[in-house]
Structures are given as C-alpha cells and as structure tokens.
Scaffold this motif. Structure first.
Motif, PDB file in Angstrom:
ATOM      1  N   ALA A   1       0.521   1.429   9.491  1.00  0.00           N
ATOM      2  CA  ALA A   1       1.895   1.508   9.989  1.00  0.00           C
ATOM      3  C   ALA A   1       2.400   2.931   9.818  1.00  0.00           C
ATOM      4  CB  ALA A   1       2.794   0.524   9.246  1.00  0.00           C
ATOM      5  N   VAL A   2       2.597   3.615  10.929  1.00  0.00           N
ATOM      6  CA  VAL A   2       3.048   5.007  10.934  1.00  0.00           C
ATOM      7  C   VAL A   2       4.521   5.050  11.322  1.00  0.00           C
ATOM      8  CG1 VAL A   2       2.751   7.261  12.032  1.00  0.00           C
ATOM      9  CG2 VAL A   2       0.746   5.850  11.511  1.00  0.00           C
ATOM     10  N   PHE A   3       5.313   5.794  10.560  1.00  0.00           N
ATOM     11  CA  PHE A   3       6.742   5.879  10.833  1.00  0.00           C
ATOM     12  C   PHE A   3       6.983   6.480  12.212  1.00  0.00           C
ATOM     13  CE2 PHE A   3      10.850   8.084  10.674  1.00  0.00           C
ATOM     14  CZ  PHE A   3      11.672   7.047  10.290  1.00  0.00           C
ATOM     15  N   ALA A   4       7.796   5.800  13.021  1.00  0.00           N
ATOM     16  CA  ALA A   4       8.142   6.294  14.354  1.00  0.00           C
ATOM     17  C   ALA A   4       9.565   6.861  14.341  1.00  0.00           C
ATOM     18  CB  ALA A   4       8.010   5.178  15.387  1.00  0.00           C
ATOM     19  N   ARG A   5      10.530   6.002  14.127  1.00  0.00           N
ATOM     20  CA  ARG A   5      11.923   6.431  13.975  1.00  0.00           C
ATOM     21  C   ARG A   5      12.715   5.222  13.502  1.00  0.00           C
ATOM     22  NH1 ARG A   5      14.163   6.760  20.243  1.00  0.00           N
ATOM     23  NH2 ARG A   5      13.572   4.646  20.824  1.00  0.00           N
TER      24      ARG A   5
ATOM     25  N   ALA B   1       4.999   2.779   3.624  1.00  0.00           N
ATOM     26  CA  ALA B   1       5.592   3.297   2.386  1.00  0.00           C
ATOM     27  C   ALA B   1       7.113   3.294   2.452  1.00  0.00           C
ATOM     28  CB  ALA B   1       5.075   4.707   2.112  1.00  0.00           C
ATOM     29  N   VAL B   2       7.659   3.610   3.620  1.00  0.00           N
ATOM     30  CA  VAL B   2       9.116   3.646   3.786  1.00  0.00           C
ATOM     31  C   VAL B   2       9.726   2.245   3.646  1.00  0.00           C
ATOM     32  CG1 VAL B   2      10.959   4.055   5.470  1.00  0.00           C
ATOM     33  CG2 VAL B   2       9.138   5.737   5.191  1.00  0.00           C
ATOM     34  N   HIS B   3       8.998   1.229   4.090  1.00  0.00           N
ATOM     35  CA  HIS B   3       9.548  -0.127   4.153  1.00  0.00           C
ATOM     36  C   HIS B   3       8.859  -1.086   3.177  1.00  0.00           C
ATOM     37  CE1 HIS B   3      11.970   0.877   7.657  1.00  0.00           C
ATOM     38  NE2 HIS B   3      10.896   1.391   8.251  1.00  0.00           N
ATOM     39  N   THR B   4       8.345  -0.568   2.067  1.00  0.00           N
ATOM     40  CA  THR B   4       7.623  -1.398   1.101  1.00  0.00           C
ATOM     41  C   THR B   4       8.446  -2.591   0.620  1.00  0.00           C
ATOM     42  OG1 THR B   4       6.307   0.476   0.327  1.00  0.00           O
ATOM     43  CG2 THR B   4       6.474  -1.421  -1.142  1.00  0.00           C
ATOM     44  N   GLU B   5       9.701  -2.348   0.274  1.00  0.00           N
ATOM     45  CA  GLU B   5      10.537  -3.421  -0.276  1.00  0.00           C
ATOM     46  C   GLU B   5      10.768  -4.522   0.747  1.00  0.00           C
ATOM     47  OE1 GLU B   5      14.934  -4.052  -2.413  1.00  0.00           O
ATOM     48  OE2 GLU B   5      14.194  -2.043  -1.946  1.00  0.00           O
TER      49      GLU B   5
ATOM     50  N   ALA C   1       1.313  -9.440   0.727  1.00  0.00           N
ATOM     51  CA  ALA C   1       1.428  -8.021   1.084  1.00  0.00           C
ATOM     52  C   ALA C   1       0.826  -7.144  -0.013  1.00  0.00           C
ATOM     53  CB  ALA C   1       2.887  -7.657   1.304  1.00  0.00           C
ATOM     54  N   PHE C   2      -0.106  -6.288   0.376  1.00  0.00           N
ATOM     55  CA  PHE C   2      -0.721  -5.311  -0.521  1.00  0.00           C
ATOM     56  C   PHE C   2      -0.581  -3.932   0.120  1.00  0.00           C
ATOM     57  CE2 PHE C   2      -2.694  -9.387  -1.156  1.00  0.00           C
ATOM     58  CZ  PHE C   2      -2.824  -9.505  -2.528  1.00  0.00           C
ATOM     59  N   PHE C   3      -0.552  -2.895  -0.712  1.00  0.00           N
ATOM     60  CA  PHE C   3      -0.310  -1.548  -0.194  1.00  0.00           C
ATOM     61  C   PHE C   3      -1.364  -0.572  -0.719  1.00  0.00           C
ATOM     62  CE2 PHE C   3       3.639  -3.837  -0.147  1.00  0.00           C
ATOM     63  CZ  PHE C   3       4.185  -3.514   1.086  1.00  0.00           C
ATOM     64  N   ALA C   4      -1.906   0.241   0.173  1.00  0.00           N
ATOM     65  CA  ALA C   4      -2.904   1.236  -0.215  1.00  0.00           C
ATOM     66  C   ALA C   4      -2.260   2.294  -1.100  1.00  0.00           C
ATOM     67  CB  ALA C   4      -3.497   1.888   1.028  1.00  0.00           C
ATOM     68  N   PRO C   5      -3.002   2.846  -2.064  1.00  0.00           N
ATOM     69  CA  PRO C   5      -2.446   3.929  -2.897  1.00  0.00           C
ATOM     70  C   PRO C   5      -2.173   5.170  -2.052  1.00  0.00           C
ATOM     71  CG  PRO C   5      -4.802   3.661  -3.290  1.00  0.00           C
ATOM     72  CD  PRO C   5      -4.379   2.512  -2.433  1.00  0.00           C
TER      73      PRO C   5
END
Length: 233
Positions: A113-117, A165-169, A179-183
């Motif tokens: 997931a890449v931040f767009a806007r 990373a921006v929307h983890t919460e 939901a798991f997140f890469a380091p």
C-alpha cells in the motif's frame, strides 16, 4: 547475467546490481526526493564499487510505479536512456511487486500500500507461497475500501509500504488480529528486490525493448486534474 535494478517512485532512490541471482551491491538513499540530482551519481558509485561499467549490464530492471509522478518519470527515463544508448533490453516492474519481493513467505495475503493522497492508496494483493502471484492488480482505493475488500477475503494480511504505515491504526481497528505489518526496513522499495525480480523475469523471457517501458500512473497527475478543472469552467 548482470542485472541493474532501480526504482525512484518513492522517497527512496535505490539501485542494486545482481549477477546470476546473487546481489553484488545495493545503494539506497531515503532522504528527500532529489532523484534528478542523486540517482545517476548513486548508480555511478554502485558500479564503481562493484568494479563494473554500464556496458557490462545485460538487463536494466526498472520500477514503473505507481508512486510519485516525477519520481516514476525519472526512473523510467534513466532505464530507457541506458538501454537505448547501450543496445540492451529492459524489464518492467511495478512498485508493488518490488515491495512484495522484499517480504518472506507468508501464509496469507501480501498487501502493498503506497500513499497516494489524503486517504487514497496505490495498492494490490499478492501471495508469495510458490513465487509471487498477483491476486488483485495495481489500483487506487481509499483505505476504507481496501479494508472492506480484505474483510471479505477472511485471511491474514501482511501490509507493506508507506501507505500502510500512515494508516496502521485504522487498518488494525478494521481487520483486528488478521492485520500484520512489515518492519520499516522492509517497508520501502529496495533495489535488491527490483534486481532479483528483474532477473527472474528476464530468465522467463520477460525482457522488453526499451521503447515499451512506460510509467504506471493509475490516476491523472495534479497538473492534468487542474487543467481539466479549468476546462470545465
């Protein structure tokens, strides 16, 4: 086979050299978006330190986005310029593939997931159990749309990329324990991943002429949106 993998679609400018499946060197600069100034010197230093020249490279593997419009154009133009000048071929990689290529085998879904806007993401869905398999091609979704889609899949999800990373919460609240997140060191685009994926595609006859290497934008640029807005007035 010598492969030079590169990507400039995000804040990180990154490049790596691979020989027959083995990474010889990788340089990544994750500091400001100054790719137009830093990318060529970065590649020059990488080649010097691995005792190679551009002419030694057999295949140029390039991330084509989605991501920063300016960044994508710099990477694509660099790879095309090298290939045209040296009479070599290229391999086209989307940025989401490259992000997934840095991850270990995961029994579930890989979600780059890449931040767009604002709340929009460039995203896709992959599996990596017997090689990288695309389940949902690159697209634009809001983070809520992505979470709703993943809830229907009912599988564990490993998220990677600055958009996650921006929307983890929010993602954690929606998907709970699935939901798991890469380091962080795996959550940015890596030249080594681009080089390895480029090598694998080249070995499977995935090379293309440099003329066919084009950016993957997914949505209009800000300049295009502003122009269309003015035309409607």
């Amino acid at each position: 086979m010598l492969v030079l993998g590169m990507d400039t679609s995000s804040q990180a400018a990154t490049a790596a050299v691979l020989r027959d499946g083995i990474i010889l060197g990788e340089y990544t600069l994750n500091h400001k978006k100054t790719h137009s100034v830093k990318m060529l010197p970065l590649i020059e230093q990488l080649l010097a330190d691995t005792e190679l020249t551009l002419n030694d490279i057999d295949v140029f593997a390039c991330g084509t986005g989605p991501g920063s419009f300016t960044g994508v154009r710099i990477g694509v133009a660099t790879a095309k310029g090298f290939a045209q000048a040296l009479g070599k071929q290229v391999v086209s990689l989307n940025t989401l593939e490259i992000l997934c290529g840095s991850l270990p085998i995961f029994h579930g879904l890989l979600v780059p997931a890449v931040f767009a806007r604002a709340d929009e993401l460039f995203c896709g869905i992959y599996q990596n159990q017997n090689g990288l398999e695309e389940l949902l091609p690159p697209c634009v979704m809001t983070v809520n749309e992505l979470c709703s889609y993943l809830q229907q899949q009912n599988q564990n999800c490993l998220f990677v990329g600055d958009g996650a990373a921006v929307h983890t919460e929010l993602i954690t609240n929606e998907l709970k324990k699935r939901a798991f997140f890469a380091p962080s060191h795996l959550s940015m685009v890596r030249g080594a991943s681009a080089a390895l994926l480029g090598y694998q595609k080249a070995m499977q006859n995935g090379c293309i002429p440099y003329q066919e290497l084009v950016p993957l934008y997914l949505r209009p640029s800000q300049a295009e949106r502003e122009y269309r807005k003015k035309q409607r007035k």
